[in-house]
Motif scaffolding. Structure first.
Motif, PDB file in Angstrom:
ATOM      1  N   LYS A   7       0.819  -1.205   0.000  1.00  0.00           N
ATOM      2  CA  LYS A   7       0.000   0.000   0.000  1.00  0.00           C
ATOM      3  C   LYS A   7       0.853   1.255   0.000  1.00  0.00           C
ATOM      4  N   SER A   8       2.028   1.167   0.626  1.00  0.00           N
ATOM      5  CA  SER A   8       2.919   2.325   0.682  1.00  0.00           C
ATOM      6  C   SER A   8       4.330   1.820   0.846  1.00  0.00           C
ATOM      7  N   THR A   9       5.289   2.744   0.924  1.00  0.00           N
ATOM      8  CA  THR A   9       6.684   2.355   1.100  1.00  0.00           C
ATOM      9  C   THR A   9       7.080   2.321   2.561  1.00  0.00           C
ATOM     10  N   SER A  10       6.117   2.263   3.452  1.00  0.00           N
ATOM     11  CA  SER A  10       6.409   2.182   4.882  1.00  0.00           C
ATOM     12  C   SER A  10       7.150   0.894   5.188  1.00  0.00           C
ATOM     13  N   ARG A  12       6.846  -0.936   7.758  1.00  0.00           N
ATOM     14  CA  ARG A  12       6.059  -1.839   8.574  1.00  0.00           C
ATOM     15  C   ARG A  12       5.249  -2.770   7.698  1.00  0.00           C
ATOM     16  N   ILE A  13       5.359  -4.078   7.957  1.00  0.00           N
ATOM     17  CA  ILE A  13       4.621  -5.037   7.158  1.00  0.00           C
ATOM     18  C   ILE A  13       3.131  -4.893   7.373  1.00  0.00           C
ATOM     19  N   ASN A  14       2.716  -4.479   8.552  1.00  0.00           N
ATOM     20  CA  ASN A  14       1.280  -4.341   8.760  1.00  0.00           C
ATOM     21  C   ASN A  14       0.732  -3.057   8.147  1.00  0.00           C
ATOM     22  N   ASP A  15       1.548  -2.356   7.361  1.00  0.00           N
ATOM     23  CA  ASP A  15       1.064  -1.246   6.561  1.00  0.00           C
ATOM     24  C   ASP A  15       0.767  -1.682   5.132  1.00  0.00           C
ATOM     25  N   ILE A 176      11.799  -7.850  12.369  1.00  0.00           N
ATOM     26  CA  ILE A 176      10.867  -8.554  13.252  1.00  0.00           C
ATOM     27  C   ILE A 176       9.915  -9.320  12.352  1.00  0.00           C
ATOM     28  N   SER A 177       9.771 -10.624  12.584  1.00  0.00           N
ATOM     29  CA  SER A 177       8.922 -11.431  11.719  1.00  0.00           C
ATOM     30  C   SER A 177       7.775 -12.109  12.458  1.00  0.00           C
ATOM     31  N   TYR A 178       7.811 -12.099  13.791  1.00  0.00           N
ATOM     32  CA  TYR A 178       6.737 -12.758  14.542  1.00  0.00           C
ATOM     33  C   TYR A 178       6.350 -11.908  15.747  1.00  0.00           C
ATOM     34  N   SER A 184       8.439  -5.947  10.607  1.00  0.00           N
ATOM     35  CA  SER A 184       9.036  -4.700  10.127  1.00  0.00           C
ATOM     36  C   SER A 184      10.384  -4.998   9.493  1.00  0.00           C
ATOM     37  N   PHE A 185      10.816  -4.080   8.618  1.00  0.00           N
ATOM     38  CA  PHE A 185      12.129  -4.190   8.001  1.00  0.00           C
ATOM     39  C   PHE A 185      13.133  -3.374   8.814  1.00  0.00           C
ATOM     40  N   PRO A 186      14.337  -3.890   9.021  1.00  0.00           N
ATOM     41  CA  PRO A 186      15.345  -3.132   9.765  1.00  0.00           C
ATOM     42  C   PRO A 186      15.864  -1.954   8.952  1.00  0.00           C
TER      43      PRO A 186
END
Length: 242
Positions: A7-10, A12-15, A176-178, A184-186
């Motif tokens: 959805k965006s370049t954020s 955070r995976i939950n974005d 962080i994967s779990y 999130s990506f570092p």
């Protein structure tokens, strides 16, 4: 494998929105029909005494597998898929990455030989440009240029509405994967991933992630069992495994 509809370049995976059945990075509504899962399997060809490609495709059909991931452009497999309803995810091998990245003509030839020549009868859905290219890999510099060159050819051939160009990353790139909702990506991965994600957003294409649910389950079995009901509570940010 998980498909993340960006959805965006954020970072955070939950974005991002994820779906096993959606192919464009548009906002999705969590309706039952929209999230109906389809079965698929990877067609690995490393081994001895492998069955002919025709038998493998027939096995997919008999077991109602609608999707196949092929790790290299095997001509016998492409011919066997002709006329089937199996949706194909075809990979560009790592050893072709540099040549395709540095030459549009090479990209044109690769697409013609392995995609365009079969596109009338084979249901291509994704071209996966390399698999598990690491941030420290010497080939990392060629990943995005290769994706762009392949996408240029797909678009020039008028196939960009049918076939999307992406890449598959290793979950190790995640900081962080779990659980997935906290993914999130570092920071150190952003310089590598941000341009790729921008390209995918521009072309309304998901980012593909190689995730092995069983390994996650076996390592964190108690937490998974305890919290599995919460996985689908947030209907705005979903991650589906396929």
């Amino acid at each position: 494998m998980a498909m993340l509809n960006i959805k965006s370049t954020s970072p955070r995976i939950n974005d991002v929105h994820g779906s096993a059945t959606s192919w464009a990075a548009n906002d999705l509504q969590p309706t039952p029909n929209r999230f109906k899962a389809q079965k698929g399997a990877c067609y690995g060809r490393l081994g001895d005494n492998l069955p002919p490609a025709e038998e493998v495709v027939e096995l997919y059909i008999q077991n109602n597998f609608q999707r196949m991931r092929l790790y290299d452009p095997n001509l016998a497999a492409l011919q066997a898929l002709s006329g089937s309803d199996i949706e194909l995810m075809l990979e560009v091998p790592k050893d072709a990455l540099q040549d395709i990245a540095t030459s549009q003509d090479t990209a044109n030839s690769w697409v013609k030989n392995y995609v365009t020549n079969y596109s009338t009868n084979v249901k291509f859905r994704y071209i996966v440009v390399a698999n598990n290219v690491n941030l420290s890999d010497s080939l990392a510099q060629f990943l995005l240029p290769a994706m762009k060159n392949i996408n240029n050819t797909i678009s020039a051939d008028g196939l960009d509405n049918q076939i999307k160009v992406s890449t598959a990353i290793n979950p190790g790139v995640l900081g962080i994967s779990y659980p997935p909702s906290k993914g999130s990506f570092p920071t150190e991965a952003r310089s590598f991933l941000d341009p790729i994600i921008s390209f995918l957003v521009e072309n309304r294409t998901p980012l593909l992630v190689n995730i092995h649910p069983y390994l996650i389950f076996s390592a964190k079995q108690k937490n998974v069992l305890k919290n599995k009901a919460k996985l689908f509570e947030d209907k705005q940010n979903l991650l589906f495994f396929v």
